[in-house]
Design a protein around this motif. Structure first.
Motif, PDB file in Angstrom:
ATOM      1  N   ALA A   1      37.721  40.037  45.519  1.00 27.05           N
ATOM      2  CA  ALA A   1      37.790  38.733  46.176  1.00 27.05           C
ATOM      3  C   ALA A   1      37.165  37.652  45.301  1.00 27.05           C
ATOM      4  N   VAL A   2      36.054  37.962  44.646  1.00 31.01           N
ATOM      5  CA  VAL A   2      35.385  36.973  43.804  1.00 31.01           C
ATOM      6  C   VAL A   2      36.271  36.594  42.619  1.00 31.01           C
ATOM      7  N   LEU A   3      36.893  37.583  41.992  1.00 25.58           N
ATOM      8  CA  LEU A   3      37.751  37.303  40.837  1.00 25.58           C
ATOM      9  C   LEU A   3      38.898  36.373  41.204  1.00 25.58           C
ATOM     10  N   THR A   4      39.565  36.660  42.322  1.00 25.86           N
ATOM     11  CA  THR A   4      40.743  35.868  42.656  1.00 25.86           C
ATOM     12  C   THR A   4      40.378  34.556  43.341  1.00 25.86           C
TER      13      THR A   4
ATOM     14  N   VAL B   1      39.913  35.813  30.451  1.00 29.67           N
ATOM     15  CA  VAL B   1      39.144  36.782  29.666  1.00 29.67           C
ATOM     16  C   VAL B   1      37.668  36.757  30.092  1.00 29.67           C
ATOM     17  N   THR B   2      37.115  35.539  30.251  1.00 28.16           N
ATOM     18  CA  THR B   2      35.720  35.409  30.685  1.00 28.16           C
ATOM     19  C   THR B   2      35.491  36.110  32.027  1.00 28.16           C
ATOM     20  N   LEU B   3      36.410  35.878  32.958  1.00 20.12           N
ATOM     21  CA  LEU B   3      36.251  36.458  34.294  1.00 20.12           C
ATOM     22  C   LEU B   3      36.298  37.974  34.241  1.00 20.12           C
ATOM     23  N   ILE B   4      37.281  38.502  33.510  1.00 24.07           N
ATOM     24  CA  ILE B   4      37.424  39.958  33.475  1.00 24.07           C
ATOM     25  C   ILE B   4      36.196  40.588  32.824  1.00 24.07           C
ATOM     26  N   VAL B   5      35.737  40.013  31.705  1.00 26.56           N
ATOM     27  CA  VAL B   5      34.608  40.609  30.978  1.00 26.56           C
ATOM     28  C   VAL B   5      33.286  40.401  31.726  1.00 26.56           C
ATOM     29  N   PHE B   6      32.966  39.146  32.060  1.00 28.00           N
ATOM     30  CA  PHE B   6      31.637  38.853  32.601  1.00 28.00           C
ATOM     31  C   PHE B   6      31.493  39.136  34.085  1.00 28.00           C
TER      32      PHE B   6
ATOM     33  N   LEU C   1      43.265  45.529  47.406  1.00 31.01           N
ATOM     34  CA  LEU C   1      42.706  44.242  46.978  1.00 31.01           C
ATOM     35  C   LEU C   1      42.603  44.175  45.462  1.00 31.01           C
ATOM     36  N   TRP C   2      42.263  45.314  44.828  1.00 28.40           N
ATOM     37  CA  TRP C   2      42.258  45.358  43.363  1.00 28.40           C
ATOM     38  C   TRP C   2      43.659  45.076  42.817  1.00 28.40           C
ATOM     39  N   ILE C   3      44.671  45.685  43.469  1.00 31.88           N
ATOM     40  CA  ILE C   3      46.051  45.482  43.011  1.00 31.88           C
ATOM     41  C   ILE C   3      46.438  44.015  43.152  1.00 31.88           C
ATOM     42  N   CYS C   4      46.067  43.401  44.293  1.00 31.39           N
ATOM     43  CA  CYS C   4      46.388  41.985  44.495  1.00 31.39           C
ATOM     44  C   CYS C   4      45.682  41.124  43.450  1.00 31.39           C
ATOM     45  N   ALA C   5      44.423  41.451  43.139  1.00 28.61           N
ATOM     46  CA  ALA C   5      43.692  40.680  42.131  1.00 28.61           C
ATOM     47  C   ALA C   5      44.401  40.784  40.782  1.00 28.61           C
ATOM     48  N   ALA C   6      44.788  42.007  40.421  1.00 29.22           N
ATOM     49  CA  ALA C   6      45.503  42.206  39.152  1.00 29.22           C
ATOM     50  C   ALA C   6      46.817  41.431  39.159  1.00 29.22           C
ATOM     51  N   ALA C   7      47.499  41.404  40.324  1.00 35.06           N
ATOM     52  CA  ALA C   7      48.784  40.718  40.425  1.00 35.06           C
ATOM     53  C   ALA C   7      48.620  39.207  40.224  1.00 35.06           C
ATOM     54  N   VAL C   8      47.543  38.633  40.763  1.00 37.38           N
ATOM     55  CA  VAL C   8      47.304  37.193  40.573  1.00 37.38           C
ATOM     56  C   VAL C   8      47.114  36.892  39.086  1.00 37.38           C
TER      57      VAL C   8
END
Lengths: 244, 242
Positions: A91-94, B134-139, A22-29
């Motif tokens: 999940a929250v990031l993507t 950037v905001t998402l990654i940092v915060f 899931l981390w890899i998928c988030a990074a890919a997005v």
């Protein structure tokens, strides 16, 4: 270590929700969005002079767009942080941060949990319920991408049937659908417990105050931050109500 | 003469690039998301069946599918073709991308709809996307995850249990205010109350489809009860999905 901790019935969702894939998928997005931005920026700069734009004006627009996005981005980040305990970082990031929105994704996950006879966040919120909720919100979000992919070329050709859709349909249908969906979801919360009712009412009241404040005190940022503020105040109320 | 040819080449090249790479990148985003969803459901060894995922998706689709069809049509005239592929991947269209594009266009004295405006919007969206990432990654990525580790278990448990109520209370008020449609709000409230407090009590088997039933019923009632005036259809619908 995580691989061995996978257990559909466990309420510790982290082995699944923080899964390396899931981390890899988030990074890919994130990478795909960066790639798209690079390609688009090059294309825009090349075409700029033909559209009577200087390179400074193009880069100025990039900066202007960036500055305009600071407030909304921080407001989205606040909402996203409140959802970390429920969905975890990838999940929250993507979903909440990028492609989707808090409102849709929480609703989708809640509906998916219900289909398992479970409740998000409670003792029935197991790894399995998280996985089905995440899959449902992601697959649901794909429908938006798919309609955009299909409809954009059709609209670009100036398709007559789409353009002549009765304008009343375009206002009545989405208004009715959005209001019906969220009022129903809100009322469903009231059937869970007294604290749920309290949380719901506090959240609604704080949002109402933020919107009123934005309008009457002429502080538009209050509207932008309303959702994040309302979520945190409502959760604080829930905490105080259950702490006794 | 030659400058006119150059004009066509410049914008034609932009159209060619974005009509290929726009769908390709949005398609890549689609595939990554699909892979994440399928892996989580079927690749983690949780024993989830296709039927379970399909049922959950069907409920979500029945509730929100119609909005997913309407939104691209509603945003197209404002965004223009090339920016559609940016907007539907980056998300937060109504609250972030549109204001950023409009501010940049106003700065350069341009109105939506021209080719010049399309390029300005594209540039502004790139700026907005950069700040957002950037905001998402940092915060969220670093600070949020770190903060989460510091909070006591009890607090996190409360946050998890009541977050839905906390989100839906505010979102519902937001939707009611931004729609500015008292008639449909009343219809939606009455229908939702009948469904939640009536229909699913009598027929608990329908619980899963309660929201979808409300959505369809409210669309039908609102359609027949709509104001039939010329001012019917001016405002663009607000976004919820993105």
């Amino acid at each position: 270590m995580h691989r061995f901790a996978v257990d559909p019935g466990s309420t510790d969702i982290s082995p699944v929700s923080f899964h390396p894939v899931l981390w890899i998928c988030a990074a890919a997005v994130f990478a795909v969005i960066v790639l798209q931005s690079v390609i688009y920026l090059r294309a825009i700069r090349k075409a700029a002079s033909s559209a009577n734009l200087t390179d400074e004006q193009v880069m100025g627009s990039v900066r202007r767009g960036g500055i305009a996005a600071i407030g909304p981005s921080l407001a989205v980040a606040l909402v996203a942080i409140s959802l970390l305990p429920l969905f975890s970082t990838p999940a929250v990031l993507t979903r909440i941060g990028l492609v989707g929105s808090a409102a849709f994704d929480v609703a989708a996950a809640g509906l998916a949990a219900q289909s398992q006879g479970a409740m998000l966040g409670g003792p029935t919120y197991t790894q399995k319920v998280f996985a089905i909720g995440f899959a449902a919100m992601t697959l649901g979000g794909l429908v938006w991408m798919l309609t955009a992919l299909i409809l954009t070329p059709i609209l670009a050709k100036g398709d007559k049937t789409l353009r002549t859709v009765n304008p009343a349909i375009m206002t009545v249908v989405p208004t009715a659908a959005i209001l019906a969906a969220f009022i129903t979801l809100a009322l469903t919360e009231t059937t869970k417990s007294g604290v749920h009712v309290l949380t719901l009412l506090v959240s609604a009241a704080v949002m109402g105050l933020c919107i009123a404040g934005a309008k009457f005190l002429k502080k538009p940022w209050l509207r932008e931050w309303g959702l994040g503020i309302a979520i945190f105040v409502a959760l604080a109320a829930a905490f105080l109500a259950t702490a006794k | 003469m030659s400058s006119k040819t150059a004009t066509l080449t410049g914008l034609a090249a932009f159209d060619r690039t974005t009509s290929i790479w726009g769908p390709v990148t949005l398609g890549l985003g689609f595939l990554v998301s699909l892979a994440a969803a399928l892996f989580t459901a079927f690749g983690t060894g949780l024993g989830i069946t296709g039927h379970e995922v399909w049922t959950a998706f069907a409920i979500v689709f029945a509730t929100f599918g119609i909005i997913a069809v309407v939104e691209p049509i509603a945003y197209y005239p404002i965004l223009g073709r090339s920016a559609m592929y940016q907007a539907f991947m980056i998300g937060n269209i109504a609250n972030k991308l549109l204001p950023a594009a409009l501010i940049a266009q106003t700065d350069l004295g341009e109105k939506p709809g021209t080719r010049r405006a399309e390029l300005i919007a594209g540039a502004a969206i790139i700026g907005a996307a950069t700040v957002h990432i950037v905001t998402l990654i940092v915060f969220v990525g670093f600070l949020g995850t770190w903060l989460l580790g510091l909070l006591p278990e009890g607090l996190i448990a409360v946050a998890r249990l009541y977050i839905l109520s906390a989100v839906f209370g505010a979102v519902t008020i937001q939707a009611i205010v931004s729609m500015k449609n008292a008639r449909t709000t009343i219809i939606a409230a009455v229908v939702a109350a009948i469904v939640v407090y009536g229909v699913i009590r009598i027929a608990p088997a329908l619980t899963n489809y309660a929201t979808a039933i409300s959505v369809i019923a409210v669309i039908i009632v609102a359609w027949f009860a709509r104001k039939r005036t010329a001012t019917d259809a001016t405002e663009a619908p607000a976004s919820i999905g993105h």
